[in-house]
Scaffold this active site. Sequence first.
Site, mmCIF file in Angstrom:
data_model
loop_
_atom_site.group_PDB
_atom_site.id
_atom_site.type_symbol
_atom_site.label_atom_id
_atom_site.label_comp_id
_atom_site.label_asym_id
_atom_site.label_seq_id
_atom_site.Cartn_x
_atom_site.Cartn_y
_atom_site.Cartn_z
ATOM 1 N N GLY A 281 0.847 -1.194 0.000
ATOM 2 C CA GLY A 281 0.000 0.000 0.000
ATOM 3 C C GLY A 281 0.876 1.235 0.000
ATOM 4 C CB ALA B 260 3.181 2.193 4.672
ATOM 5 N N GLY B 261 4.001 0.463 2.294
ATOM 6 C CA GLY B 261 4.865 -0.588 1.743
ATOM 7 C C GLY B 261 5.384 -0.242 0.363
ATOM 8 N NE ARG C 262 -12.331 10.534 9.103
ATOM 9 C CZ ARG C 262 -11.460 10.010 8.248
ATOM 10 N NH1 ARG C 262 -10.747 8.959 8.593
ATOM 11 N NH2 ARG C 262 -11.297 10.542 7.063
#
Lengths: 666, 274, 247
Positions: A42, A44-45, A337
């Site tokens: 994703g 980060a990876g 949220r």
Amino acid sequence: MKLDSKIPNGPLDKKWSDYKNHIKLVNPANKRNIDVIVVGTGLAGGSAAATLAELGYNVKAFCYQDSPRRAHSIAAQGGINASKNYQGDGDSVYRLFYDTVKGGDYRAREANVYRLAEVSENIIDQCVAQGVPFAREYGGLLDNRSFGGVQVSRTFYAKGQTGQQLLLGAYSAMNRQIGRGKIKMYNRHEMLDIVLVDGKARGIIARNLINGEIERHSAHAVVICTGGYGNVFFLSTNAMGSNVTAAWKAHKRGAYFANPCYTQIHPTCIPVTGDHQSKLTLMSESLRNDGRIWVPKKMEDAIAIREGKLKPTQIAEEDRDYYLERRYPSFGNLVPRDVASRAAKERCDAGYGVNSTGEAVYLDFASAIERYGKEQARIQHLDENDAKLVYKLGKDVVENKYGNLFQMYEKIVDEDPYTTPMMIYPAVHYTMGGLWVDYNLMSTIEGCYILGEANFSDHGANRLGASALMQGLADGYFVLPYTIGDYLANDIRTGAIPTDLPEFAAAEKNVRDIIDHLMNNKGTHSVDHFHKKLGKIMWDKVGMARNAKGLTEAMDEIAELREDFYKNVKVSGTAESFNQELEKALRVADFLELGELFAKDALHREESCGGHFREEHQTEDGEAKRDDENFAYVAAWEYKGNPREAVLHKEDLVYENIKLVTRSYK
Amino acid sequence: MAKSALLKSSLAKKYWMALTGLFLCLFLVGHLAGNLQLIFGDASAFNEYALFMTTNPAVKVLSYVTYISILFHAIDGIVLTIQNKKARPIGYAKNNAAANSSFSSRNMAVLGTLLLVFIVTHMVNFWAKMHFTQMPLQTIEVKMEGQKPLIVYKTVQEQYIPVEAVDRGQVELKGTKFYQFGTDLKVADGYKDLHKITIEFFKDPSYGIFYTIGYVLAMIVLGFHLSHGFASAFQSLGINNPRYNGVVKGIGYLFAYLVPALFAIIPLYIYFIK
Amino acid sequence: MNLTLKIWRQKNAKEKGQMVDYKISNVSPDMSFLEMLDVLNNELIEKGDDPVAFDHDCREGICGMCSLFINGEAHGPDRGITTCQLHMRMFKDGDTIYIEPFRAKAFPVIKDLVVDRTAFDKIQHAGGFVSVNTSGNTQDANAIPIPKHDADRAFDAATCIGCGACVATCKNSSAMLFVSAKVSQFALLPQGKVEAAERVLNMVNEMDALGFGNCTNTGACEVECPKGISLENIARMNREYLKASLK
């Protein structure tokens, strides 16, 4: 083991640059001899894999999807924060830092958050250079919008597909390195264990999802970027495949799990319609910029709507309860949220919910359409009293801003959100908790780094909108590439790690044993059967509002369910082939352990903070009551053979630059 | 240039299809203009046109380009079709292609093959006759007062040689050329009477109706082929701008309907009216 | 609703597959298509049969993982959506639904309805990027103003989710819409223009080598594309390639 966060000394705004100037480096020739495994692709990876490969390390990247581009970061809609202050509205690194710590209800680590705010500007520069098509104004400069919990416009966006565009940016950087042979990509592979040699992370065991082969992969360091564990609730906004397995296996091998109970329930999701539901769809928080949230003021109206006798458009303005604007006048519909979600639950629990299930509130764009329409009419010198014209002009503006979200809503619900208010309800979205990491993003396993949502570090007890993308990319592009060098500098003479070490054999056997058990179990129920049951326990007792009784029950029920799972689950097919049921079974097995730790953590935290709301700890008007005296710490859990026997380690949160105050958005 | 391989790459094949296709569209216009002489001109005009088309050096060059274009368009098309078939070894059990694309666009290869068959028969019927067989020469009937009509050959040099003169052996006819009898002295060149051949072809008492129908059908096929091909060629060459796409498409349809329709009217006119 | 499903079953890449009939009852019109398949699979598992393998992940129409050729159309009969966004209200009680994998030589079947689309990744490896290091030491993001019109069109091209519907639906299994979307995104932005010629040549060559078919401009891809990627992109790629070839 004592937790050492390794936060550098010095003033807050100098920590990171001073630290970077003094850590060890690996020279380019030596980087060629060092292998790094990155699990998950994703934001980060993907960004970490690309950057490490650019630096010269040999990277092996793993993802369970058929392409790194499909990681669930792609689903992030609204935007990415950065303290660029392009709008000149008073934004700064400090303000982004402050907002993030405050938004996280003072449960995040100061130094990490400040670093995040510092590198946020680089992210935008970097992404633009990569060709990420952010939204622009007519002058050709970047556009911004505003998100919940802040009073500046610092969110960069690409319509409602910001995550997609950023991920494709990281993916393109990866592609460049794959083409050059610096990244070896293993798609349709799932990490099933981490291998420790002499206490250091030296490899992983992965299953090739196409042919079922169990593979050993070695490296000098392992970077886990596998996202959050929201799917423990079965229904969430996560992708179907999102799972905790990689993180949980690391936890079982010695990585402490921090704050598992901090879960973000996102206020604007499409409500559940029935038992068949497999996942929940998020409507971007950016909608709250223009949408107004309400329920009927009168109980009889709510009942009539639920029974289908009344339409929302038939309810007069004075009979509508814009409860966020009523309760939180200064932030209104743009409260964070956690606050927005609890407020929706409060109204629905009180009987004012609108869907046939009673679990939904309205998100109404009528006044936004009118406001924009009038504005456009004035700009174009047209008649602003012509209601039809104003509606058309306003609708065009709204469509331009949120068109794809509206279309998505219409496809799912079969109602036109331009003419009928949207129905929304909170749903599990993001997990702030995750594996504990120090300032270098290293877990309590030496050489095992955790990035992005999988770690716990930056969002405290609640994450602000548009900050997840920022954190994932900050970790991958700008933090890990420096900090990992400090560790790998000691490995320049180690040479390649052989995969025939006994540690690899033992880990592989461990994986094979679990698979054998699942495959040979002559059970009666499908994996989903157990997953749904787990989800129901979690939602009912460990969900938006928690209490000691429910949490204690949940722990027992999950333990029981886990036992039942191992006895009665039925996995069809074979282990040596493409088998989606086996994939699910392995993931749910880990959720069944995590769930219990989750409830245990929630039970121990006798306060309400951010996404964690304990009914016992609230003010008279139902706001969360934090206990800074006793709980201003990170709860990092050490695995001891059974989730309920996990041992608590505390990392005290020291605030040198921010005064802890009660979070108020009133 | 090295990497692009202007013949081999998939995109290059598109360019060639488009360029040859557009050139053939131009050819159609020229051909149509001539053919319309069958309706609007007399036999002389038509035969003059036919002679011009077979002898003018510039036209000759163009006609070779046309032959090459047809061949290239056909061969490239066949190669593409084979490659495209190979790209999906197992087909769908159910394919609702009508939901997303037009009939013509999906059947360009079939339509093109039919057109190729038509072109071959068309050339056998007219072009080959014109080039390789002994064609009748154009004659005109000259009426003079009080005498019975005299039939004369019309020649390029605007001389009129009575048929009788040939019959009587005063003038010798070799191919289309008239010589003084027994010498190498050329008197004039006659016109091949393609007009007559064409009229007789379509008015043939037993087969004319079939030829006419066949020709009209071929023009319908051409219409389908052009209705996709014309605008498609622009897209292939990279010409696509939402502001002008409508215009290109419109012209494409107009071309695809009008040109074959005008072609088709000619045999119908000959068969039914002339 | 009660439905008859005709589903392609194939054990693995090597074995031959065939269409198999299934009956399914009590389908709610509010279900998504994939949820309907979940129900079928749960029934199959409880009966002891092998469930139908199909790709899916985000189930909100953005990851591009779900595929499925439904009743003769990629992602089924609705427009502007992926299979996970297709709802059963698009079908009628008693319908027979054909469910097949995306078919192309470049997308070999892995199992049942799951196909291998790594060919798309390979095309991207050949040039789907701007060659800039991720050091962060680039110029300020606002240093180069980009006309909104160009930025918007680049974004429109960039919304491609790489699902492969264009290939599946194209009668020639051509990948041109996919490739052109990437080529266009970068060709429209100043950052990407620098290596535009190299990029288009490399990506097209890789696409050809992987066994995708050619484009014959049927336009089916544009109609079936869940993100509405326009044929304009293919034209732009044709231009870019021609320019690059003549350089």
